[in-house]
Design a protein around this motif. Structure first.
Motif, PDB file in Angstrom:
ATOM      1  N   GLN A  20       0.557  -1.228   0.071  1.00 45.22           N
ATOM      2  CA  GLN A  20       0.172  -0.075   0.008  1.00 45.22           C
ATOM      3  C   GLN A  20       0.872   1.166   0.064  1.00 45.22           C
ATOM      4  OE1 GLN A  20      -3.018   0.153   3.052  1.00 45.22           O
ATOM      5  NE2 GLN A  20      -3.978   1.872   2.281  1.00 45.22           N
ATOM      6  N   HIS A  21       1.779   1.206   0.759  1.00 45.76           N
ATOM      7  CA  HIS A  21       2.851   2.308   0.769  1.00 45.76           C
ATOM      8  C   HIS A  21       4.145   2.020   0.436  1.00 45.76           C
ATOM      9  CE1 HIS A  21      -0.449   4.923   2.828  1.00 45.76           C
ATOM     10  NE2 HIS A  21      -0.533   3.751   3.741  1.00 45.76           N
ATOM     11  N   ALA A  22       4.703   0.971   1.027  1.00 41.19           N
ATOM     12  CA  ALA A  22       6.151   0.692   0.824  1.00 41.19           C
ATOM     13  C   ALA A  22       6.489   0.099  -0.499  1.00 41.19           C
ATOM     14  CB  ALA A  22       6.757  -0.026   1.791  1.00 41.19           C
TER      15      ALA A  22
ATOM     16  N   GLU B 176       4.961  -6.886  -7.650  1.00 37.85           N
ATOM     17  CA  GLU B 176       5.805  -6.498  -6.492  1.00 37.85           C
ATOM     18  C   GLU B 176       5.859  -7.440  -5.337  1.00 37.85           C
ATOM     19  OE1 GLU B 176       3.853  -2.733  -5.552  1.00 37.85           O
ATOM     20  OE2 GLU B 176       4.532  -1.811  -7.436  1.00 37.85           O
ATOM     21  N   MET B 177       5.088  -8.413  -5.172  1.00 42.14           N
ATOM     22  CA  MET B 177       5.318  -9.377  -4.065  1.00 42.14           C
ATOM     23  C   MET B 177       5.119 -10.942  -4.607  1.00 42.14           C
ATOM     24  SD  MET B 177       5.563  -7.324  -1.490  1.00 42.14           S
ATOM     25  CE  MET B 177       5.387  -8.476  -0.176  1.00 42.14           C
ATOM     26  N   GLU B 178       4.171 -11.144  -5.564  1.00 48.46           N
ATOM     27  CA  GLU B 178       3.764 -12.718  -5.783  1.00 48.46           C
ATOM     28  C   GLU B 178       4.301 -13.319  -6.984  1.00 48.46           C
ATOM     29  OE1 GLU B 178       2.665 -13.889  -2.968  1.00 48.46           O
ATOM     30  OE2 GLU B 178       0.570 -12.931  -2.289  1.00 48.46           O
TER      31      GLU B 178
END
Length: 281
Positions: free
Chosen positions: A98-100, A145-147
């Motif tokens: 959400q932010h980082a 960005e993550m998965e």
């Protein structure tokens, strides 16, 4: 920083390592990733391949030793664990920031002996693993960005699975249906009974002594073992000189490919983790 017009494995033509036929996977023009899972995959698999290919077995035409077979076995299980554990099915929500927001990282590659490797098994397996690394570095999900998805896992994992299946069938005498089954893995009894003489001809079990001046010390390999950021590689990297592009450029008047090789472009499991199947056509 090389940008090539081919996805062929690249020749790491740097000093003595170029003379020894070292190679790196082809990242095309995709130098980095926002995805930590893909960065982990490229680093882990690249480092393991580096150590496997610097074993003495790579210099010998005879079947690989049990040491190499066990290393391939462990690499397969480790890689399968990562892909099976981290891949998110299409019907499941992806974790999102959400932010980082991540800043991204440049890929590191680990140059390995390849083009002049005498062992046919290790050369073939290295080619498949280098292809898996190239697929990972060029994959669309480097923007995520993550998965990673099960589609990504199947795409890059199919090469590692093919290595393991090939080893099980040709070196351990497993039938194809068994070796290709989900969850298949070799057992301690299989390794204890390993005997290439049961499957290979006498010709394949005998070899001449290879040249000994390309056995590099740990200190000589230190820079390569640390991994080299793609952006720090020489701009002159290109495919191995003997390749189809060079042939067609020289012999075909209707060739559409330019003459240059540079362009702007907590328990013990009895089954293995299951890598998702590769995406269909």
């Amino acid at each position: 920083m090389p940008l090539t017009n081919t996805d062929a494995v690249l020749w790491y033509n740097v000093g003595v390592f170029g003379e020894a036929g070292y190679a790196v996977p082809n990242w095309s023009n995709d130098v980095g990733s926002l995805n930590p899972q893909i960065l982990d995959w490229v680093d882990l698999v690249g480092r393991n391949l580096f150590h496997i290919m610097h074993h003495e077995d790579a210099d010998l035409r005879i079947p690989p030793s049990i040491n190499t077979c066990k290393r391939i076995h462990k690499l397969y299980l480790r890689a399968a664990n990562i892909l099976a554990g981290r891949a998110v099915p299409p019907g499941e929500n992806n974790m999102e920031v959400q932010h980082a927001r991540p800043a991204g990282e440049v890929f590191r590659v680990f140059p390995v002996p390849y083009f002049k490797v005498r062992n046919p098994f290790l050369r073939r397996w290295a080619g498949l693993i280098l292809q898996s690394l190239a697929e990972a570095m060029q994959h669309t999900e480097n923007r995520r960005e993550m998965e990673i998805s099960t589609a990504f896992a199947g795409q890059v994992g199919q090469y590692v699975r093919r290595v393991y299946t090939n080893m099980a069938i040709e070196l351990f005498g497993k039938v194809r249906d068994a070796a290709m089954a989900d969850g298949f893995m070799l057992t301690d009894a299989d390794f204890a009974a390993y005997n290439p003489a049961d499957f290979f001809t006498q010709t394949e079990l005998v070899d001449t002594v290879p040249r000994l001046d390309r056995v590099f010390t740990e200190d000589r390999l230190e820079l390569l073992a640390e991994g080299i950021p793609i952006t720090e590689l020489p701009a002159s990297l290109a495919p191995w000189p003997t390749n189809l592009t060079n042939f067609y450029d020289a012999t075909r008047t209707d060739a559409t490919i330019g003459g240059s090789t540079v362009a702007s472009g907590s328990g013990t499991s009895t089954t293995a983790p299951v890598i998702p199947p590769a995406p269909g056509p």
